[in-house]
Write a protein that holds these residues in place. Structure first.
Motif, mmCIF file in Angstrom:
data_model
loop_
_atom_site.group_PDB
_atom_site.id
_atom_site.type_symbol
_atom_site.label_atom_id
_atom_site.label_comp_id
_atom_site.label_asym_id
_atom_site.label_seq_id
_atom_site.Cartn_x
_atom_site.Cartn_y
_atom_site.Cartn_z
ATOM 1 N N GLY A 250 0.845 -1.186 0.000
ATOM 2 C CA GLY A 250 0.000 0.000 0.000
ATOM 3 C C GLY A 250 0.878 1.232 0.000
ATOM 4 N N VAL A 251 0.516 2.227 -0.811
ATOM 5 C CA VAL A 251 1.328 3.438 -0.969
ATOM 6 C C VAL A 251 0.416 4.653 -0.877
ATOM 7 N N ASP A 252 0.843 5.634 -0.104
ATOM 8 C CA ASP A 252 0.107 6.895 -0.014
ATOM 9 C C ASP A 252 1.052 8.036 -0.365
ATOM 10 N N ILE A 253 0.699 8.787 -1.408
ATOM 11 C CA ILE A 253 1.524 9.914 -1.846
ATOM 12 C C ILE A 253 0.999 11.179 -1.192
ATOM 13 N N GLY A 254 1.722 11.695 -0.227
ATOM 14 C CA GLY A 254 1.339 12.919 0.453
ATOM 15 C C GLY A 254 2.111 14.110 -0.080
ATOM 16 N N GLY A 255 1.801 15.277 0.449
ATOM 17 C CA GLY A 255 2.467 16.481 -0.001
ATOM 18 C C GLY A 255 3.920 16.551 0.426
ATOM 19 N N THR A 256 4.262 15.894 1.563
ATOM 20 C CA THR A 256 5.630 15.944 2.080
ATOM 21 C C THR A 256 6.334 14.604 1.940
ATOM 22 N N PHE A 257 5.673 13.523 2.358
ATOM 23 C CA PHE A 257 6.264 12.192 2.278
ATOM 24 C C PHE A 257 5.357 11.254 1.498
ATOM 25 N N THR A 258 5.975 10.266 0.865
ATOM 26 C CA THR A 258 5.259 9.155 0.259
ATOM 27 C C THR A 258 5.479 7.946 1.164
ATOM 28 N N ASP A 259 4.381 7.357 1.636
ATOM 29 C CA ASP A 259 4.430 6.301 2.647
ATOM 30 C C ASP A 259 4.189 4.934 2.020
ATOM 31 N N PHE A 260 4.933 3.942 2.507
ATOM 32 C CA PHE A 260 4.838 2.573 1.994
ATOM 33 C C PHE A 260 4.581 1.620 3.160
ATOM 34 N N LEU A 261 3.685 0.680 2.942
ATOM 35 C CA LEU A 261 3.449 -0.400 3.900
ATOM 36 C C LEU A 261 3.455 -1.714 3.126
ATOM 37 N N LEU A 262 4.480 -2.529 3.369
ATOM 38 C CA LEU A 262 4.611 -3.834 2.723
ATOM 39 C C LEU A 262 4.218 -4.902 3.731
ATOM 40 N N MET A 263 3.253 -5.756 3.361
ATOM 41 C CA MET A 263 2.769 -6.804 4.262
ATOM 42 C C MET A 263 3.034 -8.169 3.654
ATOM 43 N N ASP A 264 3.592 -9.037 4.465
ATOM 44 C CA ASP A 264 3.851 -10.417 4.074
ATOM 45 C C ASP A 264 2.584 -11.220 4.338
ATOM 46 N N GLU A 265 2.006 -11.809 3.276
ATOM 47 C CA GLU A 265 0.762 -12.559 3.453
ATOM 48 C C GLU A 265 0.930 -13.750 4.383
ATOM 49 N N ALA A 266 2.105 -14.338 4.388
ATOM 50 C CA ALA A 266 2.300 -15.565 5.162
ATOM 51 C C ALA A 266 2.250 -15.315 6.657
ATOM 52 N N GLY A 267 2.976 -14.286 7.119
ATOM 53 C CA GLY A 267 3.053 -14.078 8.560
ATOM 54 C C GLY A 267 2.511 -12.761 9.047
ATOM 55 N N GLY A 268 2.023 -11.938 8.142
ATOM 56 C CA GLY A 268 1.494 -10.642 8.549
ATOM 57 C C GLY A 268 2.563 -9.641 8.926
ATOM 58 N N LYS A 269 3.833 -9.958 8.639
ATOM 59 C CA LYS A 269 4.923 -9.052 8.986
ATOM 60 C C LYS A 269 4.835 -7.780 8.136
ATOM 61 N N GLU A 270 5.110 -6.638 8.769
ATOM 62 C CA GLU A 270 5.016 -5.361 8.083
ATOM 63 C C GLU A 270 6.395 -4.712 7.971
ATOM 64 N N ARG A 271 6.593 -3.987 6.880
ATOM 65 C CA ARG A 271 7.790 -3.161 6.715
ATOM 66 C C ARG A 271 7.346 -1.779 6.252
ATOM 67 N N LEU A 272 7.795 -0.754 6.952
ATOM 68 C CA LEU A 272 7.402 0.616 6.662
ATOM 69 C C LEU A 272 8.565 1.375 6.042
ATOM 70 N N VAL A 273 8.245 2.240 5.099
ATOM 71 C CA VAL A 273 9.236 3.137 4.517
ATOM 72 C C VAL A 273 8.542 4.455 4.207
ATOM 73 N N LYS A 274 9.237 5.551 4.495
ATOM 74 C CA LYS A 274 8.776 6.879 4.110
ATOM 75 C C LYS A 274 9.896 7.539 3.309
ATOM 76 N N VAL A 275 9.545 8.033 2.123
ATOM 77 C CA VAL A 275 10.519 8.754 1.311
ATOM 78 C C VAL A 275 9.931 10.116 0.959
ATOM 79 N N ALA A 276 10.776 11.072 0.699
ATOM 80 C CA ALA A 276 10.314 12.412 0.346
ATOM 81 C C ALA A 276 9.523 12.369 -0.957
ATOM 82 N N SER A 277 8.362 13.027 -0.957
ATOM 83 C CA SER A 277 7.549 13.088 -2.172
ATOM 84 C C SER A 277 8.259 13.925 -3.230
ATOM 85 N N THR A 278 7.934 13.625 -4.474
ATOM 86 C CA THR A 278 8.515 14.341 -5.614
ATOM 87 C C THR A 278 7.372 14.902 -6.456
ATOM 88 N N PRO A 279 6.826 16.057 -6.061
ATOM 89 C CA PRO A 279 5.641 16.597 -6.743
ATOM 90 C C PRO A 279 5.825 16.779 -8.243
#
Length: 688
Positions: A7-36
């Protein structure tokens, strides 16, 4: 091969990422600067980081859903393509006349909004349909071609077509678009009847113009994004969230980008509703504070929807999640007006240059700079240490504000946060009144990068006793993307007295719309990753008393084809009217203005693994450190905790600070915390 959902959300300041592993429900988060200037660049950067860090192949991502603020920002900033408008002869001034009422009754001399398409770029076309859809005057296709050629020569890049009564009969609009596609291939053209075929000429015309204004940019964005993700190795269908809280294919969004105007905020509300259900909270106020703005939505058992929303200066009649902007974001600029009064926002520094403390060239003081100056945010641990802030830059920016106010940088920072909170309060209370709810009966569910940082300050001001912060508040909009269902709305205007409705004919009309809805769902490239577990068709009718100007949307019973069903529909209308306005007139004649169908294709939701329950209440962990918080005078030492150390059942007395990768939770004095089974932080106002 693994299976992952992104799942990805492009905001005005940061673009947010949430990666979920279907097998175990493990999550990995990343935020990178948005590039308007190139929004997909941030998506590709985040994808590269995630796949490298997790050692996965992009082809293992079986679901990609993203929300974006690109469409709404393009509209608000009026940075889309110049639009030429073709209208029925005699209706050239439709965008100028608008609705003959004041937007704010207390402002008698306020300026009218400037139309997206000026009058000089509107052309009248000889044609006319009657109110029943019958042809009164045939369409002059040569006039359509001549007008379009004239407009393109005048500098327009896209064309919108909005003919009178096309909601009843789209034939003239369709014929005009077909002619333009033949004569001017490559020119973006849209019609009002394909975007939203509802009566009310101004609003329908405006929706078509908005779609044309953003269409060229959004079509290029969605097309390029899909191509770039394919080149990066991703094979799953590319989806975008919609204003109504649903999802659709990127290709569909490219055709009707106006449906994505509230894509980002709607994703957050979907995520907030999911968190509220898991925590057992039926009534919450979703409070999403990011870098650019703070948005709220009331969830009273279920998500609230609206067909009377506004985006900037423009009314939008298409169904959307009911979200309202209430104030400043973390990047909102503090400034002094001509009278020497401190203001915060609405202008934001965005991701570039960002707040002064980012050290990217920004020199203006922002709300985030005030957090840093007062010790609320640790400059060394922002974004888990990925972005080291520069407190001296924040201090200098606030000192410049303080010099104008006659105080030092610390006091200026306090003033900035006080004004930001006051801005929110001033919008928050009337909003709750319009919703007909008492905020004190609700919990404040805080998310967004700055939401947990400011939520307790706002709750204290408003009088809310309970604050809920989800486990990953900074990327909750990205989680909402993964929780969304396929969803689309369809409407048909009838304009008929209820007493004159033919039950069998009404059922036939509903079935016709439902067939259109099912055809839409069949186009959505549904595969194993987004397997639809069930399909719901929700019927409703827009009703009013005869002679009134506006309607209420009433759920339609399944047996609407019978006299008993229509009697039940009428009774529901009376009851809802009385609930909203305090009275009803059961002797008055009611009308059905439009009928609606919403189709919902329920998707497989990501599996969230709850925290392990040891059967005992763990002791509160020792603070990592303490930090001097200078929000008030005298300052106080606040214990600082790591979010990952907070297990279910733990209780902590405020004030305190809780740090995590995607946000900082700042708990003001007077609130105590508990951690529930889903690892939500629950703040409760202390008695006395």
């Amino acid at each position: 091969m693994g299976r992952y959902r992104l799942g990805v959300d492009i905001g005005g300041t940061f673009t947010d990422f949430l990666l979920m592993d279907e097998a175990g429900g493990k999550e990995r988060l990343v935020k990178v600067a948005s590039t308007p200037e190139h929004p997909s660049a941030a998506i590709l950067e985040g994808l590269r980081r995630l796949t490298n860090e997790q050692a996965i192949d992009p082809a293992e991502i079986v679901s990609f859903v993203h929300g974006t603020t690109l469409a709404v920002n393009t509209l608000i900033q009026r940075s889309g393509a110049p639009v030429g408008l073709l209208v029925t002869e005699g209706y050239r001034d439709i965008l100028e006349l608008r609705r003959l009422r004041l937007e704010d009754p207390s402002q008698l001399y306020s300026d009218k909004p400037v139309p997206l398409t000026p009058r000089r770029l509107v052309r009248e076309i000889p044609e006319r349909l009657l109110v029943d859809g019958g042809v009164y005057r045939e369409l002059d296709l040569q006039a359509v071609e001549t007008a379009a050629r004239d407009l393109l020569a005048a500098g327009v890049e896209t064309l919108a077509i909005a003919f009178l009564h096309s909601y009843r009969n789209p034939a003239h609009e369709q014929a005009a678009k077909a002619r333009l596609a033949t004569v001017f291939p490559g020119v973006y053209v849209c019609t009002s009847s394909e975007i939203w075929p509802q009566f009310r000429e101004y609003e329908r015309t405006l929706v078509a113009v908005m779609n044309a204004h953003i269409g060229q940019k959004m079509e290029a964005y969605f097309t390029d994004l899909e191509a770039e993700l394919r080149e990066a190795g991703m094979t799953t269908p590319i989806y975008s969230t919609k204003s109504n809280g649903g999802i659709m294919t990127a290709r569909g969004a490219a055709r009707v980008p106006v449906e994505t105007l509230l894509s980002g905020p709607a994703s957050g509300v979907i995520g907030a509703a999911a968190i509220a259900r898991q925590s057992g909270a039926e009534r919450v106020i979703a409070f999403d504070m990011g870098g650019t703005s703070a948005d709220v939505s009331v969830i009273n058992g279920d998500i609230s929807y609206s067909t009377e929303g506004h985006i900037g200066e423009f009314p939008v009649i298409m169904p959307a999640v009911d979200v309202s902007s209430i104030g400043a974001g973390g990047g909102s600029v503090a400034w002094i007006d001509a009278e020497g009064v401190l203001k915060v926002g609405p202008r934001s520094v965005g991701s570039s240059p960002g707040p002064a403390c980012y050290g990217r060239g920004g020199t203006e003081a922002t709300v985030t700079d005030a957090y840093v100056e007062l010790g609320i945010i640790d400059p060394a641990r922002f974004l888990g240490g990925e972005l080291t802030l520069m407190p001296e830059r924040a201090h200098d920016a606030l000192a410049a504000i303080g010099e104008q106010l006659g105080c030092d940088a610390q006091q200026a920072a306090r003033y900035v946060l006080n004004v930001a909170t006051a801005n929110m309060y001033a919008e928050f209370i009337p909003l709750m009144a319009r919703q007909g709810v008492d905020a004190r009966d609700f919990a404040l569910l805080a998310f967004g990068g700055a939401g947990p940082t400011h939520a307790f300050m706002l709750a204290s001001e408003v009088g809310i006793d309970r604050v809920l912060v989800p486990p990953t508040p900074g990327v909750l909009c990205a989680l909402g993307c993964l929780m969304a269902d396929f969803r689309s709305d369809f409407i048909q205007t009838l304009y008929v007295r209820l007493s004159e409705v033919d039950p069998a004919g009404l059922e036939q009309q509903f079935q016709g719309i439902e067939a259109e809805a099912r055809a839409w769902l069949d186009e959505q490239q549904i595969d194993q990753a987004t397997d639809v577990t069930g399909v719901r068709l929700v019927r409703s009718a827009d009703m009013r008393y005869r002679g009134q100007s506006f309607e209420l949307t009433i759920p339609a019973p399944d047996e609407v084809a019978s006299e008993a069903g229509q009697a039940a529909l009428l009774e529901s209308f009376h009851q809802q009217y009385e609930q909203i306005y305090g009275h009803s007139d059961r002797n008055a004649e009611a009308e059905i203005i439009s009928i609606r169908v919403q189709i919902v294709g329920q998707t497989v939701k990501p599996r969230v693994v709850p925290a392990a329950n040891t059967g005992t209440t763990p002791a509160a962990p020792k603070p990592l450190s303490t930090r001097l918080v200078r929000l008030a005078n005298p300052a106080w030492e606040a214990p600082v905790y790591e979010r990952a150390m907070l297990l279910p059942g733990i209780r902590i007395a405020g004030p305190c600070i809780i740090e995590q990768y995607d946000s900082t939770i700042f708990v003001t004095p007077g609130y105590d915390l508990t951690i529930d089974a889903q690892l939500n932080v629950i703040g409760t106002r202390r008695d006395g």
